[in-house]
Enzyme design. Structure first.
Site, PDB file in Angstrom:
ATOM      1  CB  SER A 224      68.877 -26.491 -11.283  1.00 53.69           C
ATOM      2  OG  SER A 224      68.367 -25.105 -12.015  1.00 53.69           O
ATOM      3  CG  ASP A 447      65.323 -29.909 -16.703  1.00 51.51           C
ATOM      4  OD1 ASP A 447      64.213 -28.780 -16.596  1.00 51.51           O
ATOM      5  OD2 ASP A 447      66.108 -30.174 -16.028  1.00 51.51           O
ATOM      6  CG  HIS A 476      64.943 -27.766 -13.058  1.00 53.97           C
ATOM      7  ND1 HIS A 476      65.249 -28.358 -13.881  1.00 53.97           N
ATOM      8  CD2 HIS A 476      64.900 -26.707 -12.305  1.00 53.97           C
ATOM      9  CE1 HIS A 476      66.878 -27.676 -13.407  1.00 53.97           C
ATOM     10  NE2 HIS A 476      66.248 -26.386 -12.873  1.00 53.97           N
TER      11      HIS A 476
END
Length: 532
Positions: A224, A447, A476
């Site tokens: 991320s 995502d 995710h």
């Protein structure tokens, strides 16, 4: 994020030009580059004295902890130092198998990976753990690493609260006042240090950590937000990269950092929210929430309306409901739990919803700290619109097609409109062909937190990068998770340096089991990224 058809509509949104703040001068950047060299040499000499972890970290005895000192301001490397906490387990294989240290960052900004070494015995990580020391750490501002705070944790965790998808003008004025107060609190609490909580400094800290670990080159997994400052590291220190995994990539285009990325994220969550509701509808025999995504939405809105009038357990209002179901947009292993809670509430039993959505007082301090670091880094990293009219127009247009997350995301980031510290100009991520060894990008096609186009953009900017896509899936953070195909590519890369020629695809992992309580409550083997 949202479906591709919705994602395409973002181009039609009228987004005004961002207010551009002065960027750092070339002299400043050069001074910080020199300072990083000084700090890394110092760390390579002093190293990290690993020992028993403090009780507050709640880590098993097999994990060892230490600290590494980094400059608060890299332009002044001999000035104030801050200590970052680090955790490690030694590689479990033979000495001949060891490939060095593997550092992990779960994103945020504002998340810690101190827990990372605990994955060593998990089946998905066992072979990697034989070859690598597994290293986690708390980035600057997080946990015990020069912690940042912007308001009283009790105020941050206040509940119940509202979360209107069509906010009134009076509600908007209330949230503007809160954003201004929050930004002011960050400035008052941190003082002049506030400006130094940035993604560029997180990348420089990673270089110092590499040196302190005694590694000539860095092996790193960023998830991320961790992919963003990982890409900054690759841009600043390409010759120091050994292996680098970008799991669920942030779009690194400077024009996206961070205002537009957050708009894209809000848009993408609408499609993932529909994915969840469609799944619930397919299992109406279990949940009785409707046989279509629209009927499930009607029941969700019915619960939201009831909670606005009478919060569950006195603490779960519409905002707490929204936060709980947002997690279902990040991870499909929440789907069965959330659907069960919604179903039970409508049948007169609020206990599952309270258990899943009520704030936990014991987590208030950590939650407020994480939010403070998130806000500081994103606000410092780039220019943001400084006129409320820009935010109001862009989010009103977006909420018309993507109401699920748009306004909550806007309120979370609104302090950046009133930020007291100077803003940076984002670094243009990218390297020349041959500068960087092969890297690996992992991405789920649906995502929501980091939309798939970000992975394509990152691959374009890093010549030689390979992209592995989990098709028709939206969890995710997919490395080390339930998809064996993805894990095969991850393991092949980390252990042998092998990547697909350019792109590879994996079929989606199985959908959640709506019936089995055991499977429903089992934690994922993978590592959950945070926030972005």
């Amino acid at each position: 994020m949202k479906a591709a058809v919705l994602y395409g509509t973002l181009g039609s949104l009228v987004l005004s030009a961002l207010a551009v703040a002065p960027a750092g001068s070339t002299d400043q950047l050069t001074a910080e580059a020199r300072g990083t060299v000084v700090a890394a040499r110092r760390a390579a000499t002093t190293k990290i004295a690993f020992g028993r972890c403090p009780k507050s970290e709640m880590l098993p005895a097999s994990v060892r902890c230490g600290t590494v000192k980094v400059p608060l301001d890299y332009a002044r490397p001999k000035g104030r130092q801050i200590a970052l906490t680090v955790s490690r387990t030694a590689a479990t294989g033979k000495k001949s198998e060891r490939q060095g240290a593997l550092v992990y960052n779960p994103g945020g900004p504002g998340a810690s990976s101190m827990y990372f070494p605990m994955v060593a015995p998990l089946p998905e990580w066992k072979r990697i753990a034989r070859a690598y020391d597994l290293v986690g750490y708390a980035p600057r501002g997080v946990g015990r690493s020069a912690p940042l705070s912007c308001q009283d944790p009790a105020d941050f965790a206040k509940a119940p609260t509202q979360s209107p998808t069509e906010p009134s003008e009076s509600y908007k004025r209330e949230r503007i006042a809160q954003a201004k107060a929050y930004a002011q609190g960050c400035g008052q609490n941190a003082g002049p240090a506030l400006r130094h909580y940035t993604s560029l400094n997180n990348a420089r800290d990673l270089e110092v950590l590499r040196a302190a670990l005694g590694e000539p080159k860095l092996s790193f997994i960023g998830a991320s937000y961790g992919t963003y400052f990982g890409s900054l590291y690759a841009t600043l220190f390409p010759s120091h990269v050994r292996r680098m995994v970008f799991d669920s990539a942030v779009d690194p285009d400077p024009r996206q950092i961070w205002y537009r990325n957050n708009l894209d994220q809000s848009l993408a969550f609408e499609s993932r929210w529909e994915d969840f509701r469609a799944w619930v509808a397919r299992h109406d025999g279990v949940y009785h929430l409707g046989t279509s995504a629209e009927q499930v939405l009607e029941n969700f809105e019915k619960v939201r309306a009831r909670l606005a009038e009478e919060p569950a357990g006195g603490t779960v209002g519409p905002a707490q409901l929204q936060a709980a179901f947002l997690k279902a947009g990040y991870y499909d292993d929440y789907w069965a739990m959330r659907a069960t809670a919604l179903s039970a509430y409508l049948k007169g039993d609020p206990k599952p919803l309270i258990a899943q959505a009520a704030p936990r007082p014991e987590a208030a301090k950590d939650d407020e700290n994480g939010n403070a670091v998130y806000t500081a880094v994103e606000c410092n990293d780039a220019p943001w619109p400084t006129e409320w009219s820009t935010w109001d127009r862009d989010n009103t247009e977006l909420a018309a097609i993507a109401p699920f997350e748009t306004w909550d995301n806007a309120w979370m980031n609104l302090p950046c409109a009133y930020w007291p510290a100077p803003r940076q100009k984002p670094l243009d991520v990218g390297v020349h062909p041959g500068e960087l060894p092969p890297t690996l990008i992992l991405a789920a096609e649906r995502d929501a937190a980091t939309p798939y186009p970000g992975a394509l953009e990152l691959q374009r900017r890093l010549p030689g990068a390979a992209l592995v896509t989990e098709k028709d899936a939206g969890t995710h953070g997919i490395g080390g998770g339930p998809n064996g195909c993805v894990n095969h590519y991850l393991e092949n890369y980390l252990l042998y340096g092998r990547t697909p020629v350019r792109r590879a695809t994996c079929a989606p992992h199985p959908e959640p089991n709506p019936v089995s309580l055991d499977e429903r409550s089992a934690p994922r083997a993978g590592l959950r990224p945070s926030a972005l």
